[in-house]
Design a protein around this motif. Structure first.
Motif, PDB file in Angstrom:
ATOM      1  N   GLU A   1      -0.456  -4.105   4.966  1.00 20.34           N
ATOM      2  CA  GLU A   1      -1.673  -3.512   5.426  1.00 20.34           C
ATOM      3  C   GLU A   1      -1.986  -2.508   6.340  1.00 20.34           C
ATOM      4  O   GLU A   1      -2.910  -1.254   6.481  1.00 20.34           O
ATOM      5  CB  GLU A   1      -2.867  -4.488   6.354  1.00 20.34           C
ATOM      6  CG  GLU A   1      -3.561  -5.651   4.568  1.00 20.34           C
ATOM      7  CD  GLU A   1      -4.908  -6.717   5.171  1.00 20.34           C
ATOM      8  OE1 GLU A   1      -4.343  -7.653   4.666  1.00 20.34           O
ATOM      9  OE2 GLU A   1      -5.314  -6.180   6.638  1.00 20.34           O
ATOM     10  N   LEU A   2      -1.428  -3.147   7.373  1.00 20.40           N
ATOM     11  CA  LEU A   2      -1.202  -1.955   8.367  1.00 20.40           C
ATOM     12  C   LEU A   2      -0.380  -0.694   7.744  1.00 20.40           C
ATOM     13  O   LEU A   2      -0.644   0.826   8.452  1.00 20.40           O
ATOM     14  CB  LEU A   2      -0.039  -2.282   9.534  1.00 20.40           C
ATOM     15  CG  LEU A   2      -0.273  -1.224  11.059  1.00 20.40           C
ATOM     16  CD1 LEU A   2      -1.924  -0.805  11.037  1.00 20.40           C
ATOM     17  CD2 LEU A   2       0.922  -1.376  12.120  1.00 20.40           C
ATOM     18  N   VAL A   3       1.008  -0.497   7.030  1.00 21.05           N
ATOM     19  CA  VAL A   3       1.573   0.428   6.577  1.00 21.05           C
ATOM     20  C   VAL A   3       0.537   1.142   5.427  1.00 21.05           C
ATOM     21  O   VAL A   3       0.228   2.683   5.367  1.00 21.05           O
ATOM     22  CB  VAL A   3       2.860   0.338   5.974  1.00 21.05           C
ATOM     23  CG1 VAL A   3       3.371   1.094   5.346  1.00 21.05           C
ATOM     24  CG2 VAL A   3       3.668  -0.491   7.451  1.00 21.05           C
ATOM     25  N   LYS A   4       0.061   0.345   4.717  1.00 21.04           N
ATOM     26  CA  LYS A   4      -1.177   1.745   3.942  1.00 21.04           C
ATOM     27  C   LYS A   4      -2.056   1.908   4.989  1.00 21.04           C
ATOM     28  O   LYS A   4      -2.516   3.028   4.734  1.00 21.04           O
ATOM     29  CB  LYS A   4      -1.922  -0.222   2.742  1.00 21.04           C
ATOM     30  CG  LYS A   4      -2.408   0.495   1.483  1.00 21.04           C
ATOM     31  CD  LYS A   4      -2.691  -0.633   0.954  1.00 21.04           C
ATOM     32  CE  LYS A   4      -3.946  -0.459   0.305  1.00 21.04           C
ATOM     33  NZ  LYS A   4      -4.854  -1.303  -0.540  1.00 21.04           N
ATOM     34  N   GLU A   5      -2.867   1.005   5.939  1.00 20.58           N
ATOM     35  CA  GLU A   5      -3.919   2.201   6.259  1.00 20.58           C
ATOM     36  C   GLU A   5      -2.983   3.389   6.961  1.00 20.58           C
ATOM     37  O   GLU A   5      -3.744   4.576   7.385  1.00 20.58           O
ATOM     38  CB  GLU A   5      -4.483   1.266   7.611  1.00 20.58           C
ATOM     39  CG  GLU A   5      -5.419  -0.066   7.092  1.00 20.58           C
ATOM     40  CD  GLU A   5      -6.417   0.899   7.212  1.00 20.58           C
ATOM     41  OE1 GLU A   5      -7.123   1.682   7.746  1.00 20.58           O
ATOM     42  OE2 GLU A   5      -7.538   0.270   6.237  1.00 20.58           O
ATOM     43  N   LEU A   6      -1.896   2.841   7.395  1.00 16.06           N
ATOM     44  CA  LEU A   6      -1.655   4.348   8.622  1.00 16.06           C
ATOM     45  C   LEU A   6      -0.949   4.885   7.496  1.00 16.06           C
ATOM     46  O   LEU A   6      -0.934   6.725   7.786  1.00 16.06           O
ATOM     47  CB  LEU A   6      -0.735   4.165   9.461  1.00 16.06           C
ATOM     48  CG  LEU A   6      -0.302   2.942  10.619  1.00 16.06           C
ATOM     49  CD1 LEU A   6       0.752   2.987  11.037  1.00 16.06           C
ATOM     50  CD2 LEU A   6      -1.290   4.070  11.023  1.00 16.06           C
ATOM     51  N   LYS A   7      -0.484   5.420   6.224  1.00 17.61           N
ATOM     52  CA  LYS A   7      -0.110   5.695   4.987  1.00 17.61           C
ATOM     53  C   LYS A   7      -1.373   7.028   4.322  1.00 17.61           C
ATOM     54  O   LYS A   7      -1.423   8.372   4.737  1.00 17.61           O
ATOM     55  CB  LYS A   7       0.263   5.267   3.756  1.00 17.61           C
ATOM     56  CG  LYS A   7       2.162   5.590   4.009  1.00 17.61           C
ATOM     57  CD  LYS A   7       1.891   4.544   2.528  1.00 17.61           C
ATOM     58  CE  LYS A   7       3.160   4.541   1.730  1.00 17.61           C
ATOM     59  NZ  LYS A   7       3.878   4.421   0.720  1.00 17.61           N
ATOM     60  N   ALA A   8      -2.480   6.168   4.762  1.00 13.15           N
ATOM     61  CA  ALA A   8      -3.883   6.268   3.883  1.00 13.15           C
ATOM     62  C   ALA A   8      -4.334   7.651   5.027  1.00 13.15           C
ATOM     63  O   ALA A   8      -5.056   8.981   4.620  1.00 13.15           O
ATOM     64  CB  ALA A   8      -5.162   5.512   3.859  1.00 13.15           C
ATOM     65  N   LEU A   9      -4.426   7.604   6.177  1.00  8.21           N
ATOM     66  CA  LEU A   9      -4.949   8.299   7.504  1.00  8.21           C
ATOM     67  C   LEU A   9      -4.043   9.021   7.006  1.00  8.21           C
ATOM     68  O   LEU A   9      -4.018  10.482   7.000  1.00  8.21           O
ATOM     69  CB  LEU A   9      -4.425   7.475   8.720  1.00  8.21           C
ATOM     70  CG  LEU A   9      -5.554   6.139   9.339  1.00  8.21           C
ATOM     71  CD1 LEU A   9      -5.080   6.198  10.767  1.00  8.21           C
ATOM     72  CD2 LEU A   9      -6.572   7.713   9.705  1.00  8.21           C
TER      73      LEU A   9
END
Lengths: 281, 283
Positions: free
Chosen positions: B272-280
Motif C-alpha cells: 500500500e505504501l509503495v502504491k501511495e508513493l508511486k501515485a504521488l
C-alpha cells in the motif's frame, strides 16, 4: 579489549549418542563500549554463546579471554568474572525472590562479599539507573507490573557494576510501550556509563533502531557480523535462516524496484523517512 | 459464536492471613460479540484485562457479574462445561507448558482420547490436524526436539483434533523467533479461511492483526476501541496513549504525512505504501 573468543567449539552431550555441536569455530572480538545485537533463530547457538562469555559453560576446544586472560585457566576467579560480565536471563522477573525490591537488588553485591553499606549504596544507585521510584523500594517485587519487575531484575545485575551487560530477550512478553521503555533504558545506560551491551533479540526492528553492530548466529556459526545496514543488506540469506530485515528495509527495497532513487539499505524509521522525503523534495 | 453481556470480573486480593485487602476489577462491563468464522484480534497493554477476558471464553473463569455465551450456551451453566471447552479451544504463550506427550502424535491425540473418541477416529483426527498446521512430517518426533514455532503448532493441532468451532490464542507468538511467529500466524489464518474456524488472537505484535476482520482494544478492563484494523490503526496517537503502537510501515506513513506528504492514512501494508508513493510521484 574486553572479550575475545578464539576458535571456540562446543559440543553438547559429548561422548554420547546424542552429541551435537552447538558452537562451531566461533571467533569474536567484543571491544569495550560497543552496543551489539545478537540475533539468530531458536537453537542457533545464541544462548550457548553468551553462556561462554561469563564462564557458565566451558568450551570443548578454543579459548575465551577476558581482558587478555583465559577465563577457563585453572585458578581464574570466575566469581569476579561474573560480576564483570553481567547476564540478565530471559524472563528475569522469575528470579526475583526477596521480600522487597531493595533487598533483592542488594543480593548481588552482598554475594560479592562487599560490606553491607557499600552493597546498599550500589543497590540504590542501580535502582536509580533503571529509573525506579523511591516509593516502590520496600514493596514486594511480586506486586509490581511486568515492566517494573524487569527493571528490578536488571538493577540486580547492574548493582554488581559489570563492564559488560548481556541481556537475553529483555523485552519478551512486554507491550509495545514496555518494550520501548526497556530498550530506551538500555540505550541510556550505554550512553551514560559506556558499558558494553550485548542484546539478544528476536525483533529486527528493535535491533536496527538501537545497536551499532549485529552478530548473526546460524547453526552454531557466526554467519554475519557488521553494522546493521551491512547485515540487513543480506535480507534474503537472513530469511533463509529464519530471520528477516526490519519492515522499513523491505519498503525501501520495493521503492527502489519501483524506480525510486532511494538508499535501499535504510534500516530505521528515521533513515527511511528522510530518504523518502529527499526524493520528494 | 461468543457473546458477552456486561461482563465483569473482580479479583479479590488477600493478605497473608487471608483477610480481604481489596478488590481489583480486571474486566469491567464488557459487551462483545464474535460471529462464527471471524478472525478477531484483541490488543491491550500488559495488565489491561485481555487474558482475563479470554479465559471467560472457554469457562476457565466465570463472570462476577454479567453473562458469557459460547455458541448459545451460558458458561455459568455447569451442564455445558465440557461441550464449551471442546468447542472453544485455547492456546497459551509458552509452548513448553502445553505439551504433555512424549511423541507428537500422542500429544495431539490426547484431547480426542480424553473426549472418548473411538481409537480409529483418533488417528484420523491426528492425521488431519497435523496436516492442517503442516506438522505431519514430525508425527513421530519427540516434542523436545522441535523449535518453539513447531511446538506451538503442535499445541494448535492438539486443539484442532477436538474439532473446535473457535480457537482462542493468548499471545501465541510472544516467545518465538520471526520464523516461528510467521508459521503460527500462517497456521491460524489457514484454519480460519480453509476450515472456517473462528479465531480470537491476543497479541502485542501489531503486524499480526492487519488481516483481522475486527480488532478490539482494551484498557483498564474495558473495550476502548473497536473496528477494522484500518479504523483502529488510523488513530496512531490514541494507540500510543494506550501503550500500544502500529505496524512499522503504518508509522512510517504517518511520519511522512506529518512531514507534509499527502498520503492517505492509514497504510497497513508495504504494498500500500509503495502504491501511495508511486501515485504521488506520478502526479
Amino acid at each position: 579489549m574486553a572479550i575475545l573468543l578464539n576458535h571456540v567449539n562446543y559440543i553438547y552431550d559429548e561422548d554420547t549418542a546424542m552429541a551435537h555441536p552447538a558452537l562451531i569455530d566461533v571467533s569474536l572480538n567484543i571491544p569495550d563500549g560497543q552496543f551489539i545485537g545478537l540475533i539468530g533463530h531458536t537453537g542457533s547457538g545464541k544462548s550457548t554463546l553468551i553462556q561462554h562469555m561469563n564462564g557458565l559453560v566451558k568450551p570443548t576446544s578454543g579459548q575465551v579471554l577476558f581482558d587478555g586472560e583465559d577465563i577457563n585457566e585453572k585458578g581464574y576467579d570466575k566469581k569476579a568474572l561474573r560480576a564483570k560480565v553481567g547476564l540478565v536471563f530471559q524472563y528475569p522477573e522469575h528470579q526475583l525472590f526477596e521480600t522487597d525490591c531493595f533487598k533483592d537488588v542488594c543480593f548481588g553485591p552482598k554475594n560479592q562479599g562487599l560490606p553491607k553499606k557499600e552493597a546498599e549504596l550500589r543497590a540504590y544507585e542501580a535502582l536509580k539507573q533503571v529509573g525506579f521510584d523511591d516509593e516502590y523500594f520496600y514493596q514486594s517485587p511480586f506486586d509490581l507490573s511486568g515492566g517494573q519487575k524487569r527493571r528490578v531484575a536488571i538493577a540486580g545485575v547492574l548493582a554488581m557494576r559489570p563492564q559488560v551487560l548481556i541481556l537475553d530477550e529483555p523485552t519478551a512478553g512486554l507491550d509495545p510501550k514496555g518494550r520501548e521503555d526497556i530498550l530506551g533504558l538500555i540505550s541510556r545506560l550505554h550512553k551514560e556509563t559506556g558499558i558494553t551491551i550485548i542484546l539478544v533479540s528476536h525483533s529486527m526492528e528493535d535491533v536496527a533502531d538501537y545497536v551499532q553492530r549485529i552478530i548473526v548466529m546460524n547453526s552454531g556459526r557466526v554467519q554475519f557480523d557488521g553494522e546493521p545496514r551491512q547485515v540487513f543488506a543480506h535480507y534474503r540469506e537472513l530469511e533463509e535462516i529464519g530471520l528477516a530485515a526490519p519492515q522499513v528495509t523491505y519498503v525501501m527495497k520495493e521503492l527502489k524496484e519501483a524506480g525510486f532513487d532511494v538508499d535501499e539499505n535504510a534500516t530505521t524509521l528515521e533513515e527511511a523517512k528522510n530518504e523518502i522525503l529527499r526524493v520528494f523534495k | 459464536m461468543i457473546r458477552t453481556d456486561k461482563l465483569v470480573f473482580e479479583y479479590i486480593r488477600r493478605d497473608e492471613e487471608g483477610n480481604v485487602e481489596g478488590i481489583t476489577r480486571a474486566v469491567d462491563e464488557v459487551d462483545l460479540s464474535v460471529e462464527p468464522g471471524q478472525f478477531i484480534a484483541i490488543l491491550g497493554h500488559n495488565g489491561s484485562g485481555k487474558s482475563t477476558l479470554a479465559k471467560h471464553f472457554n469457562a476457565l473463569l466465570y463472570p462476577t457479574e454479567g453473562e458469557v455465551y459460547v455458541d448459545g450456551m451460558n458458561t455459568d451453566d455447569g451442564e455445558h462445561l465440557w461441550e464449551i471447552r471442546q468447542e472453544a479451544g485455547m492456546i497459551f504463550q509458552n509452548p513448553d507448558n502445553q505439551i504433555i506427550g512424549q511423541v507428537v502424535e500422542e500429544d495431539v491425540g490426547f484431547g480426542p482420547e480424553n473426549m472418548g473418541v473411538p481409537t480409529e477416529e483418533i488417528w484420523e483426527r491426528v492425521d488431519e490436524s497435523l496436516k492442517a498446521v503442516r506438522m505431519d512430517k514430525f508425527r513421530k518426533s519427540s516434542p523436545n526436539h522441535l523449535s518453539g514455532g513447531q511446538k506451538q503448532r503442535v499445541s494448535i493441532a492438539g486443539v484442532i483434533a477436538m474439532h473446535p468451532k473457535c480457537i482462542i490464542m493468548d499471545e501465541p507468538t510472544a516467545m518465538l523467533d520471526p520464523n516461528g511467529r510467521r508459521e503460527v500466524i500462517r497456521a491460524a489464518r489457514a484454519l480460519n479461511q480453509v476450515e472456517g474456524i473462528t479465531i480470537i488472537l491476543i497479541t502485542h505484535y501489531m503486524e499480526e492483526v492487519v488481516d483481522a476482520d475486527k480488532v478490539f482494544v482494551m484498557d483498564k478492563g474495558r473495550i476502548v476501541m473497536e473496528g477494522t484494523p484500518r479504523e483502529v490503526f488510523s488513530r496512531v496517537d490514541k494507540l500510543k496513549e494506550l501503550r500500544l503502537g502500529v505496524p512499522q510501515v503504518t508509522l512510517l506513513a504517518h511520519e511522512l504525512a506529518k512531514s507534509g506528504l499527502p498520503i492517505h492514512e492509514p497504510v497497513l501494508t508495504r504494498a500500500e505504501l509503495v502504491k501511495e508513493l508511486k501515485a504521488l510521484k506520478e502526479r
